[in-house]
Enzyme design. Structure first.
Site, short mmCIF file in Angstrom:
data_model
loop_
_atom_site.label_atom_id
_atom_site.label_comp_id
_atom_site.label_asym_id
_atom_site.label_seq_id
_atom_site.Cartn_x
_atom_site.Cartn_y
_atom_site.Cartn_z
N THR A 48 1.00 2.73 -2.86
CA THR A 48 -0.03 3.33 -3.21
C THR A 48 -1.05 2.14 -3.16
O THR A 48 -0.39 0.76 -2.47
CB THR A 48 -0.98 3.25 -5.13
OG1 THR A 48 -0.26 2.41 -5.45
CG2 THR A 48 0.64 4.48 -5.04
N CYS A 49 -3.03 1.98 -2.84
CA CYS A 49 -3.19 1.37 -2.57
C CYS A 49 -3.08 -0.43 -3.18
O CYS A 49 -3.53 -1.51 -3.40
CB CYS A 49 -4.81 1.50 -2.86
SG CYS A 49 -5.12 1.21 -4.16
N ARG A 51 0.11 -1.40 -5.00
CA ARG A 51 1.51 -1.43 -4.95
C ARG A 51 2.33 -1.03 -4.01
O ARG A 51 2.42 0.10 -3.80
CB ARG A 51 2.28 -1.06 -6.57
CG ARG A 51 1.90 0.93 -6.82
CD ARG A 51 2.95 0.46 -8.57
NE ARG A 51 1.93 -0.25 -9.45
CZ ARG A 51 2.56 -1.30 -10.16
NH1 ARG A 51 3.61 -1.83 -10.08
NH2 ARG A 51 1.57 -1.11 -11.13
N GLY A 113 -4.26 7.91 -14.66
CA GLY A 113 -3.14 8.99 -15.05
C GLY A 113 -2.60 9.43 -13.36
O GLY A 113 -1.65 9.92 -12.73
N GLN A 114 -3.44 8.60 -12.32
CA GLN A 114 -3.63 8.99 -10.68
C GLN A 114 -1.80 8.85 -10.58
O GLN A 114 -1.27 8.87 -9.88
CB GLN A 114 -4.14 8.37 -9.74
CG GLN A 114 -4.67 8.54 -8.99
CD GLN A 114 -5.38 8.25 -8.18
OE1 GLN A 114 -5.87 6.70 -8.58
NE2 GLN A 114 -6.12 8.71 -6.68
#
Lengths: 426, 275
Positions: A48-49, A51, A113-114
């Site tokens: 993700t942005c 990690r 929550g994403q």
């Protein structure tokens, strides 16, 4: 359990470094076959942005953290990154880290929550590419459960933790319904766009957008189904709006005190709210003194955000309890993975001896006598194997001491020559 | 019977205090287990109060609406009951502490000063007086509740204005809802007071030889009625909204309470039936 993994995240690297190692879905699809070939028998990748996480079961003993890191750096053609930018995990700590990520307590914004959806997607992709097997299937189920339990059993996801959402929370304390209200968003940049999305989600009755560059305002208005107001004629129409959100990059005030004073006069005391989420501010803060006018700037909204973040952080111990419970269940299950084949082989070994021995008297006794002996030997074997089986299961199911369970399993295998029998050497 | 009534009166005071305390604690601490439990406390308190009123009616042989302290007790009950119904209908549970404090204050006055042995005017045992008094009490209950909503409005207004975001901000319903509840309560109060005044003007002159249109209680009630009437007109015409409307309600309530206390304790009125 030999789960091995590396993580580069917001705690270890700057956004620039994280960006260099970010893997898109297409890149993950390309990278997984490489990992399968050289590094892991099964695993998963989450990128993700904030990690990039790579975890798996090593194919052989030579696989180390360094080899995973090198594999990633080579794939991304990145040089100059050192080991200090990576966090390394093995066995228990690897599972714990995956569950911490899934529960969102390791996120940049705690309780975001994403991450739940992102973890799910990562496991699905792994499964789709045949990179997920028994252990990672189970780990997926455990991660999803941890995510759900964290949300439902704790307050980790409660409260507004972004400025735009905090602004909505304040508005909800003023107005009972957004449907009958009209809003003006000044500025069509990222923050302004986010504000329009939030307002639209809340069902705002009328939404207008004003921006110095008209085309940008038109584009955003088209996207969210709003109308456009001429930026240079803003002061003429301020009184039409119950809610004004300002998020421009202007260096000076774009709305002055006198303009708002006139606006409130025209509104005859009807409540109005200005959310000034620009830095530097777009609206003269003196407007807060006007009766019926609520004015919030980014600092005041950050009060809500910080308070909620602190509240979420206070929930981390509760989430950790859930993680520990789920880890215990997971390791109980995983420990049985090694013991179950031993128990099966062990029982098969005794059954073979029994069948061999009663086979020798098969034609020397009557059928009814043979049946009696058959039943009797079954009972004897059953009683002999009862405690060893029960204790092996208990050892594997209690606690997360994988080593102890494995030691006992190995002793049984060694004492009864189970491996050699399976290999057909005896 | 008299002793039972006195014991019940003190129990009522204790129960109102506990209910108010539980509602207040829940408001500040926001404990999940109290969300439903507090409603049970209120229900038990109201049930005991209803039993107390019935028992008092049987014992005295007339409705307990004679002295101002009996009326205070009825007011406590009416406010609690009205709030209980409002909470059931709207499921807005965060405002109880602000309203039940009135019940507690009225019941404290009633418990401490109520007289159980007095000779009541025989005229009090008829139907019009009962309707007159009960509508007046319900009317005052409604305006008490309206003032509680007005107070909540002003507190929340100040909280948002000053960016405090305290418990008040977190636990109270939004400003528009509070304003609406305030307005509805005023309309109900005004209608009930109108009925009480109409019945009073048509029945009292024939029933009381000492009746006077210049009776302080009648004048005070008429002023209260006028204040709220004007407020309703101004609000309907959108001449006063928001903070001003809330302040208007609050001042109206303060005036009505002061006038009630003043006319009941200092000035002589034919309304004092206990003598």
């Amino acid at each position: 359990m030999d789960i091995l993994g590396i993580s580069i995240n917001h705690k270890t690297a700057s956004i620039a470094l994280r960006e260099t190692l970010h893997l898109s879905v297409d890149e993950i699809k390309e990278f997984i076959p490489i990992l399968k070939e050289n590094v892991f028998s099964e695993g998963f990748i989450l990128s993700t942005c904030n990690r990039t996480e790579i975890f798996g079961i090593p194919k052989h003993d030579n696989v180390t953290y360094k080899s995973i890191q090198n594999c990633l750096l080579k794939f991304k053609h990145v040089e100059g990154l050192s080991s200090e930018h990576f966090l390394n995990y093995f066995s228990c700590s690897a599972v714990k880290h995956i569950l911490e990520v899934a529960s969102s307590i390791d996120s940049l914004i705690v309780g975001d929550g994403q991450i739940h959806g992102q973890v799910k997607d990562a496991f699905h992709l792994s499964n789709e590419l045949d990179f997920s097997n028994t252990i990672f299937h189970k780990l997926y189920e455990t991660s999803v459960r941890v995510g759900k339990r964290s949300i439902s059993e704790t307050l980790i996801g409660q409260g507004a933790v972004t400025v735009s959402f905090a602004a909505i929370k304040v508005l909800e304390k003023i107005f009972s319904s957004f449907e009958s209200k009209s809003a003006l968003v000044i500025g069509a940049g990222e923050t302004g766009a986010l504000a329009t999305v939030h307002l639209k989600e809340k069902g705002i009755g009328k939404l207008s957008i004003a921006n110095r560059t008209l085309s940008k305002a038109e584009s955003l208005a088209k996207k969210v189904g709003g109308s456009v107001i001429d930026f240079n004629l803003l002061s003429n129409s301020l009184e039409e709006f119950d809610i004004i959100v300002s998020a421009t990059s202007s260096d000076n005030y774009i709305i002055e005190y006198e303009e708002v004073k006139l606006m409130m006069k025209k509104r005859k005391g009807a409540l109005a709210c200005i959310m000034d989420i620009a830095v530097p501010r777009d609206v003269n803060p003196k407007v807060a003194k006007l009766d019926g006018m609520f004015y919030n700037d980014i600092d005041s909204l950050n009060v809500i955000v910080n308070e909620n973040l602190q509240k979420r952080k206070r929930e981390i111990p509760e989430v950790n309890k859930i993680i520990m419970e789920e880890m215990t269940t997971f390791f109980k299950w995983s420990n049985t993975l090694d013991v179950v084949p031993t128990i099966k082989d062990f029982r098969d070994f005794f059954e073979e001896i029994r069948l061999d021995e009663i086979g020798k008297i098969r034609h020397k006794v009557h059928d009814y006598e043979f049946e009696k002996v058959d039943n009797m030997t079954k009972r004897i074997i059953g009683r002999i194997l009862h405690y060893p089986t029960k204790n092996l299961k208990r050892l594997s199911e209690t606690g997360t001491d994988y080593e102890t369970a494995k030691k006992y399993s190995d002793i049984v295998r060694e004492l009864f020559n189970l491996d050699k029998r399976n290999n057909g050497k005896e | 019977m008299l002793q039972v009534m006195q014991i019940m009166s003190y129990w009522l005071l204790l129960l109102y205090f506990i209910t108010f305390a539980v509602y207040s604690y829940d408001f500040f601490a926001d404990k999940k287990f109290l969300h439903n439990a507090k409603r049970l406390f209120l229900f038990v308190t109201l049930l005991l109060h209803a039993i107390y009123l019935v028992e008092r009616t049987i014992f005295l042989g007339h409705l307990p609406i004679v002295t101002q302290f009996e009326i205070f007790s009825l007011l406590a009950f009416a406010i609690g009951f009205t709030y209980f119904m409002l909470e059931l209908l709207t499921d807005i549970r965060g405002t109880g502490a602000f309203i039940l404090i009135f019940s507690f204050i009225f019941q404290t006055q009633a418990t401490l000063f109520i007289k159980d042995d007095y000779l009541a005017n025989t005229l009090l045992q008829n139907y019009p007086l009962g309707t007159h008094v009960i509508t007046a009490i319900l009317g005052f209950s409604a305006i008490s509740i309206a003032s509680a909503y007005a107070l909540m409005y002003l507190l929340l207004y100040k909280n948002i204005k000053t960016n405090k975001f305290s418990t008040i901000f977190k636990r109270l319903p939004n400003l528009e809802i509070l304003e609406l509840l305030n307005f509805y309560a005023i309309i109900i109060g005004f209608v009930l007071l109108t009925i009480a005044i109409v019945i009073g003007f048509t029945w009292l002159p024939s029933a009381f030889p000492t009746f006077s249109y210049w009776d302080p209680k009648i004048i005070a009630t008429l002023i209260v009625w006028l204040i709220y009437g004007v407020e309703i007109i101004l609000k309907s015409r959108k001449n006063i909204i928001g903070q001003r409307f809330a302040k208007f309600s609050l001042y109206g309530f303060i005036f009505s309470i002061l006038s009630l206390l003043f006319t009941s304790t200092i000035l002589n009125s034919f309304h004092d039936f206990a003598n």
